[in-house]
Design an enzyme around this catalytic site. Structure first.
Site, PDB file in Angstrom:
ATOM      1  CE  LYS A 531      -0.087  -1.923   0.035  1.00 18.94           C
ATOM      2  NZ  LYS A 531      -1.454  -2.023  -0.482  1.00 18.94           N
ATOM      3  CB  THR A 532       2.058   0.576  -5.889  1.00 18.40           C
ATOM      4  OG1 THR A 532       1.926  -0.721  -5.297  1.00 18.40           O
ATOM      5  CG2 THR A 532       3.099   0.524  -6.992  1.00 18.40           C
ATOM      6  CG  ASP A 585       4.274  -2.896  -5.801  1.00 21.15           C
ATOM      7  OD1 ASP A 585       3.778  -2.497  -4.727  1.00 21.15           O
ATOM      8  OD2 ASP A 585       3.604  -3.091  -6.829  1.00 21.15           O
ATOM      9  CG  ASP A 586       1.849  -7.241  -3.639  1.00 15.66           C
ATOM     10  OD1 ASP A 586       1.782  -7.660  -2.474  1.00 15.66           O
ATOM     11  OD2 ASP A 586       0.916  -7.317  -4.449  1.00 15.66           O
ATOM     12  CE  LYS A 613      18.824  -3.817   9.298  1.00 15.70           C
ATOM     13  NZ  LYS A 613      18.358  -2.618  10.021  1.00 15.70           N
ATOM     14  CE  LYS A 690      -4.884  -1.082  -8.320  1.00 14.01           C
ATOM     15  NZ  LYS A 690      -3.766  -2.051  -8.147  1.00 14.01           N
TER      16      LYS A 690
END
Length: 722
Positions: A531-532, A585-586, A613, A690
């Site tokens: 994802k990262t 991240d995370d 937002k 990963k």
């Protein structure tokens, strides 16, 4: 003819502003030559009080023509002078004791009275000629400033009833003139006539300068009577804010050059503060003393006083925010407020404040009537960067010290998120690289005089400066990006391509759509699914000038409030660039989520939801990419509603995808990959990319005949194969 200079016989005759001759002579225009071979034009007026062969001059006339009583002068008759079409006259007090009085005169009435008195004599006038004049019981001194005549002789003429008279007061006079016959030029024009706007030297800030001029100076170039009729008020304060090195001080300096006002007072904020009680407030008062005295003396005719505060946040913090018994900061703010817009406000001042922390400044200072024009001096765009590079390399171009292979357009494109100061530093770094080529550094430094004339700054010098010396304070750091994409992006299957395609679509939406300046996306997937790396790849491929990655690893040991402040700073920095991308991240680790309990930081969670937002300022666009390994938790907390879209990152789920990944990694030999393929055939797979890369790295360390078995065993142990 020869005449003897004498006094004017009476005050009444001196008010005619003619030279008095004996009654045996007629009224005419004469040319008087003084002892300095200078010639002056006068109109004669016969009177019985003057002896023959004598001319009576008033004190003003004698002073203007450099004549002394008893002096012999040569006088000759003049031919008919042309009629004066327009006459501009400067008005001042005749008597010094009236100089402190502030009086107002209607120029229309003054013009009618002037023509009634002097057109009757067909009075001759000459540029610089002075008249004594009584209007509304006040002795005034008129000086001929300019005239329009239809003749080759532009400095002499005769007034008549159709002559248009225009009055203006002298710059030092407290006289205020009103009416249509008032001059619209002169003191009303505060713009320096010799100033060339094309040579501002403010690269990339033309729009900001135009906006400041419209708000702060448009009213000041108009005549004061027009401003009075409209009931308009001049802007008294400007606040320039933005990142360091973006041209705030340069902008203020150029404003001072543009105006024909006196030299601006430039004050550093911390210099105002003093350890002695009352001295800080006294320093503020001293800055406004000259403006106060001039306004009391001249009123509306007072010139403009400019006061520039650099680092104004040092003295104008929010009142009550600074701890201490002295309360010095509060009293300094109070003193500044009273001087700018207090009970007796000054109308002849312009205060320019500069800061990169506008959030620290007291709110009362920012309301209309004080520092009401707030302009952000942000990071320059590509066009602005090109202008700045041209300004700083102008001398090199003129002296042919810039090599032909240097393309400033290319450098402007490469220097995303560079401030003006950083671009100037880049020019200096490139020059230093060029200098080194012509010096020898051994036991002593020597200059190669044989090649110094051929010194040129080339493209390689700029590239060396970009790579080694100058890095932008705002934007992405290459080492951060490389850390999150150390193994690159492996195109192991359609899920990767679809993710990148969806990310590219969102990037284009942020860049091109006027309806959605803020787009946020949540990437979810199992731990180790990449994802990262994918989020970073989308951010890098966007080409946005500002890229910031906020990772839990950077916030280890931070308290909840410190984390919130860090997140807010990341977004505030992003707002300073026209196009920005923030990668969070995370999320679970950032909010300190723990499944045992469960426990998480509500303060950090709420801060993150608000920031994701919060719309960026007008003209700014922002892309937020967040990653999470547990979408169920994000859903339970309601955080998923803070994101506009969601992309799920799949794991490798079949034999074909694993083999594609191994080929992309160039892992194992052809025979080993064939063996792995046979082992995977018909078995269920579920492994993140990963994790797969880590398994490959471990298997490669085994003996040659054990690499494949080790890899298969790791897949089974990790639960990625059944």
């Amino acid at each position: 003819m020869s005449y003897t200079v004498a006094k004017c016989p009476s005050n009444d005759l001196s008010m005619t502003n003619c030279v008095i001759v004996s009654s045996s002579e007629s009224s005419r225009h004469v040319l008087v030559e003084n002892g300095r071979n200078e010639k002056f034009v006068f109109t004669t007026y016969p009177n019985d009080a003057m002896a023959p062969e004598s001319m009576g001059f008033s004190a003003i006339q004698r002073k203007w023509a450099y004549l002394g009583i008893g002096q012999k002068i040569r006088v000759s008759n003049c031919s008919k002078f042309p009629d004066v079409e327009e006459l501009t006259i400067t008005v001042d007090f005749f008597r010094a004791q009236n100089a402190n009085n502030k009086l107002s005169f209607n120029t229309d009435d003054m013009s009618s009275y002037f023509l009634k008195q002097f057109a009757h004599f067909n009075h001759s006038v000459m540029i610089s000629q002075q008249f004594l004049y009584i209007f509304q019981s006040t002795h005034l001194l008129f000086s001929i400033k300019s005239m329009k005549v239809n003749s080759p002789h532009k400095n002499v003429g005769v007034t008549n009833k159709s002559t248009k008279i225009i009055f203006e007061s002298s710059p030092e006079s407290p006289i205020t003139l009103t009416g249509k016959s008032r001059s619209r030029a002169g003191r009303g024009n505060i713009i320096n006539p010799d100033f060339d706007f094309r040579k501002l030297g403010i690269g990339g800030l033309d729009d900001e300068f135009t906006e400041i001029f419209r708000r702060a100076f448009a009213s000041r170039v108009l005549p004061s009577d027009v401003i009075e009729q409209m009931g308009a008020k001049h802007v008294k304060g400007i606040l320039l804010h933005g990142p360091p090195g973006c041209g705030k001080t340069l902008m203020a300096r150029q404003i001072g050059k543009m105006l024909s006002a006196r030299e601006p007072q430039i004050v550093n904020g911390p210099e105002i503060l003093n350890k002695y009680v009352g001295e800080s407030e006294s320093n503020i008062r001293k800055l406004f003393e000259a403006a106060e005295e001039e306004q009391k003396k001249l009123g509306l005719n007072s010139g403009l006083h400019i006061i520039i505060f650099d680092e104004i946040d040092a003295i104008c913090k929010q009142r009550g925010s600074v701890q201490g018994a002295s309360g010095v900061h509060d009293t300094v703010v109070n003193q500044l407020l009273s001087k700018i817009d207090g009970v007796e406000p000054l109308n002849n001042i312009l205060v320019i404040g500069m800061t990169n922390r506008p959030d620290l400044i007291d709110d009362a200072l920012l309301r209309p009537g004080r520092l009401e024009v707030k302009k952000e001096i942000g990071l320059p765009d590509e066009k602005g960067r090109l202008e700045i590079l041209r300004i700083h390399s102008e001398k090199m171009i003129e002296s042919q010290k810039l090599a032909d292979d240097v393309n400033l357009n290319e450098i402007a494109n490469l220097t995303k998120n560079f401030s003006g100061a950083e671009l100037a530093g880049l020019i200096g770094a490139a020059q230093s690289c060029a200098f080194v080529r012509h010096t020898k550094a051994g036991s002593k430094v020597e200059v190669n005089l044989d090649t110094i004339d051929a010194l040129q700054v080339c493209r390689a010098d700029f590239m060396a400066g970009l790579e080694n010396d100058i890095k932008p304070a705002y934007g992405s750091k290459e080492e951060d990006v490389e850390r999150y994409m150390r193994n690159g992006i492996l195109m192991w299957g359609s899920p990767v391509e679809e993710t990148l395609k969806s990310g590219s679509l969102l990037v284009n939406q942020v860049r091109n759509s006027d309806k959605t300046p803020l787009v946020s996306v949540l990437l979810t997937g199992a731990v180790g699914s990449g994802k990262t790396a994918l989020a970073t790849r989308i951010a890098v491929d966007s080409g946005f000038p500002f890229l910031k990655i906020c990772s839990p690893g950077n916030l280890v040991g931070f308290s909840e409030s410190a984390k919130c402040q860090h997140l807010k700073k990341v977004f505030d920095d992003a707002y300073k660039s026209q196009l920005s991308c923030v990668v969070i991240d995370d999320i679970e680790k950032l909010i300190e989520y723990n499944p045992i309990g469960p426990r998480f930081s509500n303060i950090v969670t709420q801060a993150m939801m608000v920031l994701c937002k919060n719309l960026p300022p007008l003209g700014r666009r922002l892309l937020v990419i967040a990653t999470s390994s547990n979408r169920d938790v994000i859903h339970e907390m309601g955080m998923d509603k803070s994101f506009d879209s969601h992309i799920h990152i799949k794991c490798l789920s079949n034999e074909s995808e694993v083999m594609h990944a191994l080929e992309s990694l160039d892992a194992f030999t052809t025979e080993e990959r064939s063996s792995i393929k046979r082992s995977l055939s018909g078995r269920k797979l579920w492994v993140g990319i990963k994790s797969l890369i880590r398994m490959v790295g471990t298997a490669e360390q085994a003996e040659d005949n054990m690499r494949v078995p080790t890899f298969i065993a790791l897949l089974e142990d990790e639960g990625g194969m059944q």
